[in-house]
Every structure is written in C-alpha cells, then in structure tokens.
Design a protein around this motif. Structure first.
Motif, PDB file in Angstrom:
ATOM      1  N   HIS A 193       0.758  -1.127  -0.101  1.00 47.79           N
ATOM      2  CA  HIS A 193       0.184   0.001   0.046  1.00 47.79           C
ATOM      3  C   HIS A 193       0.859   1.257   0.107  1.00 47.79           C
ATOM      4  CE1 HIS A 193      -3.122  -2.788   1.170  1.00 47.79           C
ATOM      5  NE2 HIS A 193      -3.997  -2.119   1.114  1.00 47.79           N
ATOM      6  N   MET A 194       0.641   2.250  -0.731  1.00 45.04           N
ATOM      7  CA  MET A 194       1.405   3.338  -0.931  1.00 45.04           C
ATOM      8  C   MET A 194       1.565   4.303   0.287  1.00 45.04           C
ATOM      9  SD  MET A 194       0.838   4.412  -4.953  1.00 45.04           S
ATOM     10  CE  MET A 194      -0.824   3.967  -5.081  1.00 45.04           C
ATOM     11  N   LEU A 195       0.461   4.026   1.215  1.00 42.38           N
ATOM     12  CA  LEU A 195       0.430   4.749   2.525  1.00 42.38           C
ATOM     13  C   LEU A 195       1.276   4.202   3.452  1.00 42.38           C
ATOM     14  CD1 LEU A 195      -3.186   5.976   2.543  1.00 42.38           C
ATOM     15  CD2 LEU A 195      -1.041   7.569   2.670  1.00 42.38           C
ATOM     16  N   ALA A 200      10.687   6.999   4.962  1.00 42.87           N
ATOM     17  CA  ALA A 200      11.002   7.978   5.909  1.00 42.87           C
ATOM     18  C   ALA A 200      10.536   7.233   7.301  1.00 42.87           C
ATOM     19  CB  ALA A 200      10.136   9.135   5.754  1.00 42.87           C
ATOM     20  N   GLU A 201       9.493   6.149   7.344  1.00 41.66           N
ATOM     21  CA  GLU A 201       8.929   5.401   8.326  1.00 41.66           C
ATOM     22  C   GLU A 201       8.868   3.785   7.869  1.00 41.66           C
ATOM     23  OE1 GLU A 201       5.145   6.629   8.590  1.00 41.66           O
ATOM     24  OE2 GLU A 201       5.442   8.711   8.972  1.00 41.66           O
ATOM     25  N   GLN A 202       8.627   3.372   9.144  1.00 42.71           N
ATOM     26  CA  GLN A 202       8.741   1.586   8.990  1.00 42.71           C
ATOM     27  C   GLN A 202       7.629   1.391   8.592  1.00 42.71           C
ATOM     28  OE1 GLN A 202      11.454   0.350   9.558  1.00 42.71           O
ATOM     29  NE2 GLN A 202      12.721   0.924  11.343  1.00 42.71           N
ATOM     30  N   PRO A 203       7.346   0.219   7.657  1.00 41.23           N
ATOM     31  CA  PRO A 203       8.355  -0.803   7.665  1.00 41.23           C
ATOM     32  C   PRO A 203       9.658  -0.726   6.444  1.00 41.23           C
ATOM     33  CG  PRO A 203       6.394  -1.434   6.486  1.00 41.23           C
ATOM     34  CD  PRO A 203       6.231  -0.207   7.083  1.00 41.23           C
ATOM     35  N   MET A 204       9.423   0.303   5.702  1.00 43.80           N
ATOM     36  CA  MET A 204      10.358   0.535   4.621  1.00 43.80           C
ATOM     37  C   MET A 204      11.553   1.086   4.942  1.00 43.80           C
ATOM     38  SD  MET A 204      11.048  -0.108   1.349  1.00 43.80           S
ATOM     39  CE  MET A 204       9.564  -0.301   0.342  1.00 43.80           C
ATOM     40  N   LYS A 205      11.616   1.809   6.234  1.00 48.72           N
ATOM     41  CA  LYS A 205      12.829   2.615   6.611  1.00 48.72           C
ATOM     42  C   LYS A 205      14.305   1.763   6.829  1.00 48.72           C
ATOM     43  CE  LYS A 205      14.601   6.159   9.731  1.00 48.72           C
ATOM     44  NZ  LYS A 205      15.702   5.790   9.854  1.00 48.72           N
ATOM     45  N   ASP A 206      14.153   0.424   7.597  1.00 45.33           N
ATOM     46  CA  ASP A 206      15.009  -0.101   7.639  1.00 45.33           C
ATOM     47  C   ASP A 206      15.908  -0.852   6.414  1.00 45.33           C
ATOM     48  OD1 ASP A 206      14.969   0.245  10.351  1.00 45.33           O
ATOM     49  OD2 ASP A 206      14.258  -1.668  10.970  1.00 45.33           O
ATOM     50  N   VAL A 207      14.788  -1.231   5.486  1.00 45.11           N
ATOM     51  CA  VAL A 207      15.203  -1.850   4.415  1.00 45.11           C
ATOM     52  C   VAL A 207      15.764  -0.738   3.562  1.00 45.11           C
ATOM     53  CG1 VAL A 207      14.212  -2.938   2.367  1.00 45.11           C
ATOM     54  CG2 VAL A 207      13.189  -3.202   4.201  1.00 45.11           C
ATOM     55  N   ASP A 269       3.095  -5.397   7.603  1.00 45.42           N
ATOM     56  CA  ASP A 269       3.056  -4.088   7.895  1.00 45.42           C
ATOM     57  C   ASP A 269       2.944  -3.149   6.699  1.00 45.42           C
ATOM     58  OD1 ASP A 269       3.603  -4.710  10.480  1.00 45.42           O
ATOM     59  OD2 ASP A 269       5.637  -4.946  10.084  1.00 45.42           O
ATOM     60  N   PHE A 270       2.924  -3.842   5.575  1.00 50.09           N
ATOM     61  CA  PHE A 270       2.927  -2.791   4.148  1.00 50.09           C
ATOM     62  C   PHE A 270       1.323  -2.508   3.725  1.00 50.09           C
ATOM     63  CE2 PHE A 270       7.211  -3.958   3.697  1.00 50.09           C
ATOM     64  CZ  PHE A 270       7.935  -2.570   3.399  1.00 50.09           C
ATOM     65  N   VAL A 271       0.375  -2.989   4.849  1.00 42.64           N
ATOM     66  CA  VAL A 271      -0.887  -3.147   4.411  1.00 42.64           C
ATOM     67  C   VAL A 271      -1.401  -1.729   5.219  1.00 42.64           C
ATOM     68  CG1 VAL A 271      -3.161  -4.014   4.621  1.00 42.64           C
ATOM     69  CG2 VAL A 271      -0.998  -5.466   4.106  1.00 42.64           C
ATOM     70  N   PHE A 272      -2.359  -0.883   4.504  1.00 40.77           N
ATOM     71  CA  PHE A 272      -2.654   0.257   5.155  1.00 40.77           C
ATOM     72  C   PHE A 272      -4.353  -0.125   5.304  1.00 40.77           C
ATOM     73  CE2 PHE A 272      -5.286   4.150   4.849  1.00 40.77           C
ATOM     74  CZ  PHE A 272      -4.585   5.104   5.879  1.00 40.77           C
ATOM     75  N   GLU A 273      -4.487   0.251   6.618  1.00 43.04           N
ATOM     76  CA  GLU A 273      -6.171  -0.436   7.052  1.00 43.04           C
ATOM     77  C   GLU A 273      -6.872   1.271   6.786  1.00 43.04           C
ATOM     78  OE1 GLU A 273      -7.132  -3.176   7.669  1.00 43.04           O
ATOM     79  OE2 GLU A 273      -5.261  -4.196   7.864  1.00 43.04           O
ATOM     80  N   ILE A 274      -7.824   1.270   5.995  1.00 47.35           N
ATOM     81  CA  ILE A 274      -8.703   2.556   5.801  1.00 47.35           C
ATOM     82  C   ILE A 274      -9.864   2.366   6.849  1.00 47.35           C
ATOM     83  CG2 ILE A 274      -8.319   2.420   3.411  1.00 47.35           C
ATOM     84  CD1 ILE A 274     -11.046   1.364   2.835  1.00 47.35           C
ATOM     85  N   GLU A 275     -10.505   3.568   7.056  1.00 45.27           N
ATOM     86  CA  GLU A 275     -11.653   3.721   8.025  1.00 45.27           C
ATOM     87  C   GLU A 275     -12.542   4.569   7.157  1.00 45.27           C
ATOM     88  OE1 GLU A 275     -10.593   6.234  11.557  1.00 45.27           O
ATOM     89  OE2 GLU A 275      -9.654   7.706  10.316  1.00 45.27           O
ATOM     90  N   PRO A 276     -13.518   4.461   7.684  1.00 46.88           N
ATOM     91  CA  PRO A 276     -14.998   5.239   6.658  1.00 46.88           C
ATOM     92  C   PRO A 276     -14.522   6.935   7.007  1.00 46.88           C
ATOM     93  CG  PRO A 276     -15.754   3.576   8.333  1.00 46.88           C
ATOM     94  CD  PRO A 276     -14.469   3.722   8.619  1.00 46.88           C
ATOM     95  N   VAL A 277     -15.037   7.646   5.868  1.00 39.84           N
ATOM     96  CA  VAL A 277     -14.748   9.044   5.615  1.00 39.84           C
ATOM     97  C   VAL A 277     -15.395   9.650   6.808  1.00 39.84           C
ATOM     98  CG1 VAL A 277     -15.294  10.786   4.154  1.00 39.84           C
ATOM     99  CG2 VAL A 277     -14.645   8.980   3.111  1.00 39.84           C
ATOM    100  N   ALA A 278     -16.600   9.235   7.355  1.00 38.06           N
ATOM    101  CA  ALA A 278     -17.116   9.871   8.349  1.00 38.06           C
ATOM    102  C   ALA A 278     -16.411   9.982   9.708  1.00 38.06           C
ATOM    103  CB  ALA A 278     -18.474   9.372   8.350  1.00 38.06           C
ATOM    104  N   ASP A 279     -16.026   8.678   9.893  1.00 34.70           N
ATOM    105  CA  ASP A 279     -15.130   8.611  11.099  1.00 34.70           C
ATOM    106  C   ASP A 279     -13.743   9.433  11.111  1.00 34.70           C
ATOM    107  OD1 ASP A 279     -16.868   6.690  11.731  1.00 34.70           O
ATOM    108  OD2 ASP A 279     -15.431   5.218  11.718  1.00 34.70           O
ATOM    109  N   SER A 280     -13.194   9.629   9.839  1.00 30.98           N
ATOM    110  CA  SER A 280     -12.020  10.333   9.824  1.00 30.98           C
ATOM    111  C   SER A 280     -12.404  11.972   9.894  1.00 30.98           C
ATOM    112  CB  SER A 280     -11.229  10.270   8.499  1.00 30.98           C
ATOM    113  OG  SER A 280     -11.097   8.953   8.111  1.00 30.98           O
ATOM    114  N   TYR A 481       0.452 -11.148  -2.173  1.00 33.61           N
ATOM    115  CA  TYR A 481       0.014 -10.673  -0.808  1.00 33.61           C
ATOM    116  C   TYR A 481      -0.361  -8.989  -0.890  1.00 33.61           C
ATOM    117  CZ  TYR A 481      -0.154 -10.098   4.200  1.00 33.61           C
ATOM    118  OH  TYR A 481      -0.380  -9.723   5.563  1.00 33.61           O
ATOM    119  N   PRO A 482      -1.236  -8.641  -0.262  1.00 36.50           N
ATOM    120  CA  PRO A 482      -2.395  -9.342   0.616  1.00 36.50           C
ATOM    121  C   PRO A 482      -3.476  -9.963   0.003  1.00 36.50           C
ATOM    122  CG  PRO A 482      -2.674  -6.939   0.930  1.00 36.50           C
ATOM    123  CD  PRO A 482      -1.541  -7.016  -0.275  1.00 36.50           C
TER     124      PRO A 482
END
Length: 491
Positions: A193-195, A200-207, A269-280, A481-482
């Motif tokens: 997931h691009m997010l 700059a952050e994990q999980p990609m940072k160490d790699v 850890d490369f999967v971004f969990e989305i939430e409903p627009v109303a909640d955001s 995956y995923p």
C-alpha cells in the motif's frame, strides 16, 4: 564523448479513465529542455551537469513528463521512443535516461522495458544508465537492457537529482573502465500500500537504510529498493530491489537477499487499514488547533485520479467546517465560468464531478457551490519546496471561489499539491487556515508538513483507493500478498 540524455516519465494507473496522448507529456528537447531542467531537483539536471563536467556533447531528443493517468497512447510512445532511438542510431558513446518505471502503453505493459529493448537492438554494447521512480515495477526487460539502474530513495521524492547523479556517475566510471557494473534484482509478490511504503517510516525505513548504507560505504556501486506501483493491472507489479555490484555478484547478491528477506518478513506491515470517511472527518473536527491537513487519497491525480471527485469536500461543507482551503479541483468548465464572470463576481457552480470512472463503477457527481470569484491567475509558479525544487509548474488558468472563510482553488490542469505554491500563487495562504483539504497520498508532506499541526488521512472514493480488493484485477500475477494471504515469496 557524445551522450544521449532523455526524459520519458509516466506512472500509469490502468484503472484511470483519463487518456494519455502525446500532448499530456508537453515534450520539449534540445537547448530548451536543458534550460528548463538545469538546476532543478530532477535526474536530468544531474545528467546535464555530469555530461558537461565530462566535456561531452549533449544530445537531448525529448524531455516529456505526463501526470499519472491511463495507458499511454500508442502514438505518444512511438513518437518519444522513436526520437530517442533515432538519436542513438545517429551514434553516441552512452545514454542516460530519466524514466519512471511504471509506464503501461496501449500495446506494452512495460513501456520502459520496451524502450530499452529497442535501444539495445540498435547498439548491443552501449552503456545505458537509468534513473527510476520509487514506484517502479521492476521487470526483466529493464534489467536485461540497462547497464546501471538507480531509484529514488525517498517518498515524497526529494532526491530526484541525487538519483540521476548516482546512475550517471556509475555509468561514466564504467565508460572509463574504472568499474564493471553487474546488476542483480528480484521482485516480491507484495502489493504494498502506497500509504505504508515511505522510506521515512517503518516498515520500509530499515530496508532502504540498509541499501543506502551499502552504497555509501562502497560495498556495492548502487542499491535501490522500489515500493512498486500497485494500481496497474499487469503481471510484473511488486516490491522489488536492484543492486549493482562491481565486477562480481557475491556482495550484491548477499545484500539483495538481506533487503528482500527483511521486506518479506514485514509484508503485513505494508498494508494500510482504511476507515470510513465519516470517522476520519469526525476525528478532524475534534482537533482544536490547525492547520489540519485533510488528505483525500482516493482521488489523487499523482496516482492517476481525475481530481474532481467532490464527495469529501461536500461532507466538509455539510459538517460546517470553517477556515478551509481546498483544492486544486480539476474543472476547466468552472474555471472558464469564473474567468468570464471576473474577480468580484458572485457565481454558482456545478463544481467537479465531470468524470466517470467505469472501472470502479463510479459516476461523476458535481457539487453545487456558490461564492465570490476572489482571484484569477495563469496557474504558473515555481516550486520552492524540497520536491522538484526549481521546476516551473503550470496548472492552467486557475481561479479561487470564496464562500465566507472557505477558499476553493479550481484549475484547468491537474496538479498534485506537493508544494504550497498551488495555493499561495493564487493568494490563498494555507498556513492561516484551520483546515486544508487536498488530494494527495504522500507527496503533500514535502510542502505541507512544515505548516501542519495535524494530518488526517481520508479514504475518499476513486481510482486511487487503498482498498485494493475493490479493483477488478485480471492480469496481476497471483498469488500476491495481501490479496492472497497465503502467497509465498517465490510466487
């Protein structure tokens, strides 16, 4: 020494409803291209400096860069690839290419690999350097037909010049006989997931840090990790890496294994969990201080979105958010209406919603909004932030609709807001607003992070959705995956 330099950049979202003709690339060449790119944060700028430092004759047949959209028209690809190949056929000592790595055309699912294959047919032994975007989908065709490949190590991409320098310097050293580049590569079946990709952050940072450290201390000539571009329905999508060794493959192979082992271990850890627009938006409404950057990442033109879906803006207005800057919204018809009316005029617009996205079964729905035309510009400004610094941008005619303390920037051309100039050039200061609603994913951080008190990611609808299960993939390699939780790394 005679060097052919060229730019042919496009990130292709195969689900995007937008066409990509030659005009979308705004191609230029020769001295005009050199003047436009010199001193900017782009790979071509580095190539120009390297070539001049080496005393080389520069041949620059084309520099074309189109905003992400649907597959590139056959005629557009043939025109640009043909001009590059003609320059090579005329004779040269080396080639330095500024490409993207995720180009799909109407005929080829690997535009970069096809270009490189054609060049190799003309000159089988020609040294070729390629600078690629972090969102490259690596292919066997790219590797087999290049001498050196490097990729951006950042997202937002603030090291574009540096990526060109890395590729160009290694190629010049190879041409002088100082090094013998050997490339090893691999692509994992991870639809990251691009997010969740940014180095700059994990999980990609160490790699990425591991790759950069190995290159910096000389264990290898170059090392690059690619998050991949997941919004392409083609077989070679994936998270990949390429390592350039000097003469032998042992050190490069060891590093490549370490990079991809670590990435595969962290695949969840490369999967971004989305939430409903109303909640955001409910969370955003509870924040007391601003600016609060509201990031609608489902309709991001930087990944192929039309940039005219009004769902999130409609909800922001319905909730009564105050002190809002929003945009840019892509709507040439509304711009024309505001220009005709003139600054100070009261207008009611059917804003945005002009584009259907059949692949995602989305129909455009304009938003009726009224206000005063507060500013009209030609949409031109120079990027001052850290991404593509110094580049002259053109959003087309741009107008601002003001309703109380709400400013909506509307433009004739799409522009992902990675620089605050898209607002400030039109007299809107986002730093003075409580809320700033933009359509982006990660690149906004380059220009807006310095002014942001809070960032709220909003999963609005669109062809850039982070809900990958909603895309009608047909040609993707499977298992991956995923989408396929039991996928193995050798799939």
């Amino acid at each position: 020494m005679r060097l052919v330099l060229a730019v042919m950049r496009h990130e292709t979202n195969t689900f995007s409803p937008l066409s990509t003709p030659l005009a979308a690339f705004s191609p230029i060449g020769g001295d005009r291209a050199i003047a436009a790119y010199r001193g900017t944060n782009n790979p071509l700028a580095a190539y120009i400096e390297i070539a001049e430092r080496a005393g080389a004759e520069i041949v620059l047949p084309v520099a074309g860069n189109a905003s992400p959209s649907g597959p590139v028209a056959r005629a557009a690809f043939e025109e640009m690839a043909g001009s590059i190949c003609q320059a090579v056929e005329a004779g040269c000592d080396g080639v330095m290419l500024d490409l993207h790595g995720a180009m799909v055309t109407e005929e080829h699912d690997d535009g970069e690999g096809e270009l490189l294959r054609r060049i190799r047919q003309i000159a089988p032994e020609l040294p070729i350097a390629v600078a690629l975007d972090f969102h490259t989908n690596l292919s066997a065709g790219m590797i087999a037909n290049a001498t050196v490949i490097t990729g951006y190590c950042t997202y937002p991409h603030v090291d574009m010049y540096e990526t060109g320098r890395r590729a160009g310097d290694t190629l010049i050293r190879a041409m002088r006989g100082e090094v013998r580049p050997v490339m090893l590569w691999r692509s994992l079946p991870i639809l990251s997931h691009m997010l969740r990709q940014t180095p700059a952050e994990q999980p990609m940072k160490d790699v990425m840090d591991l790759a950069m450290a190995a290159e910096a201390d000389g264990r290898v000539l170059n090392a690059s990790v690619f998050g991949g571009f997941p919004l392409a329905d083609i077989p070679h999508v994936g998270l990949g890496a390429v390592v350039v060794g000097d003469g032998e493959a042992a050190a490069a192979g060891q590093l490549l294994d370490r990079l991809l082992d670590l990435a595969w271990q962290r695949r969840r850890d490369f999967v971004f969990e989305i939430e409903p627009v109303a909640d955001s938006l409910a969370r955003a409404g509870e924040l007391e201080d601003g600016p609060v950057i509201l990031v609608d990442h489902g309709d991001n033109c930087g990944a192929g979105g039309p940039q005219d879906n009004m769902d999130v803006l409609a909800e922001v207005l319905r909730l009564g958010f105050e002190q809002v800057a929003a945009g840019p919204v892509w709507d040439p018809a509304s711009v024309a209406r505001m220009v005709e009316a003139g600054v100070g005029a009261e207008v009611t617009l059917q804003l945005g919603g002009k584009t259907d996205s059949p692949s995602m079964e989305l129909r455009g729905q304009p938003l009726e909004v009224s206000g005063t035309v507060s500013c009209i510009t030609d949409g031109r400004f120079t990027v001052r932030g850290p991404m593509a610094t110094g580049t002259r941008m053109n959003m087309g005619r741009t107008a601002v609709l003001r309703n109380g303390d709400i400013d909506i920037v509307v433009s004739e051309r799409r522009f992902e807001p990675y620089d605050i100039g898209c607002f400030t050039h039109a007299g809107v200061d986002p730093a003075q607003k409580k809320y700033v609603l933009i359509k982006s994913r990660q690149h906004f951080r380059a220009g807006f992070a310095p002014i942001a008190r809070h960032v709220v990611l909003i999963a609005g609808p669109g062809v850039c959705s982070s809900d990958y299960a909603s895309f009608p993939f047909k040609n993707l390699r499977r298992p991956i995956y995923p989408l396929d939780p039991d996928a193995t790394r050798n799939a």
